[in-house]
Design a protein around this motif. Structure first.
Motif, mmCIF file in Angstrom:
data_model
loop_
_atom_site.group_PDB
_atom_site.id
_atom_site.type_symbol
_atom_site.label_atom_id
_atom_site.label_comp_id
_atom_site.label_asym_id
_atom_site.label_seq_id
_atom_site.Cartn_x
_atom_site.Cartn_y
_atom_site.Cartn_z
ATOM 1 N N ARG A 152 -12.973 -14.951 -67.187
ATOM 2 C CA ARG A 152 -11.784 -15.171 -67.694
ATOM 3 C C ARG A 152 -10.729 -14.179 -67.913
ATOM 4 O O ARG A 152 -9.705 -14.479 -68.072
ATOM 5 C CB ARG A 152 -12.468 -15.222 -68.507
ATOM 6 C CG ARG A 152 -11.642 -16.065 -70.148
ATOM 7 C CD ARG A 152 -12.442 -16.060 -71.671
ATOM 8 N NE ARG A 152 -11.358 -15.955 -72.795
ATOM 9 C CZ ARG A 152 -10.663 -15.481 -73.449
ATOM 10 N NH1 ARG A 152 -10.989 -14.303 -72.784
ATOM 11 N NH2 ARG A 152 -9.345 -15.988 -74.245
ATOM 12 N N GLU A 153 -11.070 -12.489 -67.983
ATOM 13 C CA GLU A 153 -10.539 -11.818 -68.752
ATOM 14 C C GLU A 153 -9.407 -11.728 -67.488
ATOM 15 O O GLU A 153 -8.171 -11.356 -67.745
ATOM 16 C CB GLU A 153 -11.324 -10.956 -69.059
ATOM 17 C CG GLU A 153 -11.675 -10.423 -69.942
ATOM 18 C CD GLU A 153 -11.170 -10.815 -70.973
ATOM 19 O OE1 GLU A 153 -9.873 -10.082 -71.045
ATOM 20 O OE2 GLU A 153 -11.620 -11.801 -71.806
ATOM 21 N N ASP A 154 -10.194 -12.070 -66.074
ATOM 22 C CA ASP A 154 -8.741 -11.426 -64.805
ATOM 23 C C ASP A 154 -7.530 -12.707 -65.586
ATOM 24 O O ASP A 154 -6.548 -12.335 -65.001
ATOM 25 C CB ASP A 154 -9.371 -11.979 -63.857
ATOM 26 C CG ASP A 154 -10.959 -10.584 -63.231
ATOM 27 O OD1 ASP A 154 -10.472 -9.965 -63.617
ATOM 28 O OD2 ASP A 154 -11.462 -11.823 -62.508
ATOM 29 N N LEU A 155 -7.881 -13.822 -65.729
ATOM 30 C CA LEU A 155 -6.539 -14.993 -65.869
ATOM 31 C C LEU A 155 -6.295 -14.542 -66.972
ATOM 32 O O LEU A 155 -4.583 -14.800 -66.777
ATOM 33 C CB LEU A 155 -7.287 -16.207 -66.152
ATOM 34 C CG LEU A 155 -6.613 -17.832 -66.321
ATOM 35 C CD1 LEU A 155 -5.420 -17.813 -65.016
ATOM 36 C CD2 LEU A 155 -7.452 -19.161 -66.319
ATOM 37 N N VAL A 156 -6.464 -14.188 -68.337
ATOM 38 C CA VAL A 156 -6.199 -13.898 -68.856
ATOM 39 C C VAL A 156 -4.669 -12.948 -68.905
ATOM 40 O O VAL A 156 -3.971 -12.835 -69.708
ATOM 41 C CB VAL A 156 -7.051 -13.587 -70.345
ATOM 42 C CG1 VAL A 156 -6.163 -13.054 -71.744
ATOM 43 C CG2 VAL A 156 -7.895 -14.581 -70.796
ATOM 44 N N ARG A 157 -5.266 -11.461 -68.580
ATOM 45 C CA ARG A 157 -4.997 -10.592 -67.815
ATOM 46 C C ARG A 157 -2.978 -11.070 -67.495
ATOM 47 O O ARG A 157 -2.205 -10.463 -67.307
ATOM 48 C CB ARG A 157 -5.254 -9.481 -67.051
ATOM 49 C CG ARG A 157 -5.798 -8.642 -68.080
ATOM 50 C CD ARG A 157 -6.342 -7.105 -67.102
ATOM 51 N NE ARG A 157 -7.395 -7.952 -66.439
ATOM 52 C CZ ARG A 157 -8.461 -7.613 -66.009
ATOM 53 N NH1 ARG A 157 -9.769 -7.660 -66.547
ATOM 54 N NH2 ARG A 157 -9.154 -7.920 -65.323
ATOM 55 N N THR A 158 -3.135 -11.905 -67.010
ATOM 56 C CA THR A 158 -2.791 -12.391 -65.179
ATOM 57 C C THR A 158 -1.444 -13.373 -65.933
ATOM 58 O O THR A 158 0.145 -13.933 -65.962
ATOM 59 C CB THR A 158 -2.720 -12.883 -64.254
ATOM 60 O OG1 THR A 158 -3.751 -13.858 -64.250
ATOM 61 C CG2 THR A 158 -2.984 -12.178 -63.272
#
Length: 324
Positions: free
Chosen positions: A253-259
Motif C-alpha cells: 500500500r505505501e508503495d502505491l501511495v507514495r507514487t
C-alpha cells in the motif's frame, strides 16, 4: 565577502585548534595565498593568531579567544545542529551560509555544551544521499546567482524577472510577484503571482533572475503552509490526470501511495486485499506506477491500462520464452 571569510577562518581555528594554510584553504574554498593574506589582516586587526612551524605546524589562536552565546541549553544546541545537517537549504542556494552559521553556533556554545552537543549531533543522520537500496537521491542544482536574486526579491518585496524553462517548452522571460519559497523533498519552489494569478515555479528551472525596483503586488502577510496546500490541491485536481481502480496487496500500500497523486477511495475486499481508487498525473505516470507493483497489484479500470499491462507482460514473457 571577505569579512565573512575572516569570521569563518577564526571559527575554524577555534573549533580545530590548529590548521595548516592548505587545510584552511580547502575549508574556505580559496587559495593558500588568500589564506596567508587573511591571516595578516587578522593579526593587523588585533586577533591573536600565530604560526607554529614544523611538520605538525599551522596557524592557531591564543587560548581563550572566543565569544559566548548565552541562554542556549544543550537540547537547543542539539536541535540547531541537527537542523543544520538537513539538505533542504541547498534548494534555496543557502548551503554554504548554513554551514557557516552552524560553525558559529558550535564555536559560541559554552564549554560544557560544545563537545556533548556536537557529539550527539554526529550520531543523527538526516536524509542521507542514498537509501537502503543504494539509490542515490538526486539534488536539484540552483545556481548561486539565481538563488541570491530570488531571495532578495522575496525578502525585499520587489517584482522579479525570471528566465524560466517550463517542462517541454522553450525558456522565456516572465515578470512575477514573488510570495514566498517552499522546499519539498529537497526541491525548492517559488510561490508567486503573475497578472494576479497564482503561479508555482521550480527553482532548478529558473535559468536566470533579475530583481526589479518595482514593488511586488502581494499581501503584507502570507500563510505559506495554507498557500502550498491550496496549490497542491489544485495541481492534483487539474491537468491530464487519470483515475485508476486497483486491487492491491496490503503490504504494498505505501508503495502505491507514495507514487500516486491522491487516494480518492479505499476499502478492504473479502479476501483481505485492498480496493483503491487513486489518481495519477497522466497516462504515463499510471502505467509506470502499476508496472512497478508487478503481481502485487491488479488494475481493474480503466481498460486501456489493463490492455497496456497485459501486452507488456506478454511481450516480456515472450522475450524470456524465446531463450528456452
Amino acid at each position: 565577502m571577505r569579512a565573512d571569510r575572516l569570521v569563518s577562518l577564526v571559527l575554524l581555528l577555534r573549533q580545530y585548534g590548529r590548521l595548516s594554510a592548505t587545510a584552511l584553504a580547502r575549508e574556505l574554498e580559496v587559495s593558500t595565498r588568500t589564506v596567508l593574506r587573511d591571516i595578516e589582516a587578522l593579526s593587523a586587526a588585533g586577533v591573536p593568531v600565530y604560526a607554529e612551524r614544523g611538520r605538525n605546524g599551522g596557524f592557531a589562536l591564543l587560548p581563550g579567544f572566543r565569544t559566548e552565546l548565552t541562554g542556549l541549553n544543550h537540547d537547543e544546541a542539539l536541535a540547531l545542529l541537527v537542523a543544520g545537517s538537513r539538505r533542504g537549504a541547498q534548494a534555496f542556494g543557502l548551503g554554504s551560509a548554513l554551514a557557516s552559521a552552524m560553525l558559529k553556533v558550535v564555536d559560541a556554545l559554552p564549554d560544557g555544551y560544545r563537545d556533548t552537543a556536537a557529539g550527539a549531533a554526529g550520531r543523527l543522520l538526516i536524509e542521507p544521499e542514498i537509501d537502503l537500496l543504494s539509490r542515490r537521491l538526486t539534488d536539484e542544482e540552483v545556481p548561486g546567482v539565481v538563488a541570491a536574486e530570488v531571495l532578495r526579491a522575496v525578502f525585499a518585496g520587489h517584482k522579479l524577472d525570471i528566465h524560466y524553462a517550463a517542462e517541454g517548452r522553450e525558456p522565456r522571460w516572465r515578470t512575477v510577484d514573488p510570495v514566498g519559497l517552499v522546499t519539498v523533498r529537497d526541491r525548492g519552489y517559488l510561490l508567486a503571482t503573475r497578472s494576479g494569478e497564482d503561479r508555482t515555479y521550480r527553482l532548478s528551472r529558473i535559468l536566470a533572475a533579475r530583481e526589479l525596483d518595482e514593488p511586488a503586488q502581494r499581501p503584507d502577510r502570507v500563510d505559506l503552509d495554507r498557500a502550498w496546500q491550496e496549490r497542491s490541491t489544485r495541481f492534483r485536481n487539474g491537468g491530464d490526470q487519470v483515475t485508476v481502480l486497483v486491487r492491491l496487496d496490503p503490504a504494498r500500500r505505501e508503495d502505491l501511495v507514495r507514487t500516486a497523486l491522491a487516494v480518492i477511495a479505499e476499502e478492504v475486499d473479502a479476501d483481505g486485499r485492498l480496493r483503491m481508487e487513486v489518481s495519477f498525473q497522466d497516462h504515463r505516470h499510471a502505467r509506470w506506477a502499476l508496472w512497478q507493483l508487478a503481481t502485487y497489484a491488479e488494475a481493474l479500470a480503466p481498460q486501456w491500462l489493463r490492455d497496456y499491462l497485459h501486452d507488456r507482460a506478454v511481450a516480456l514473457a515472450g522475450r524470456y520464452a524465446a531463450g528456452q
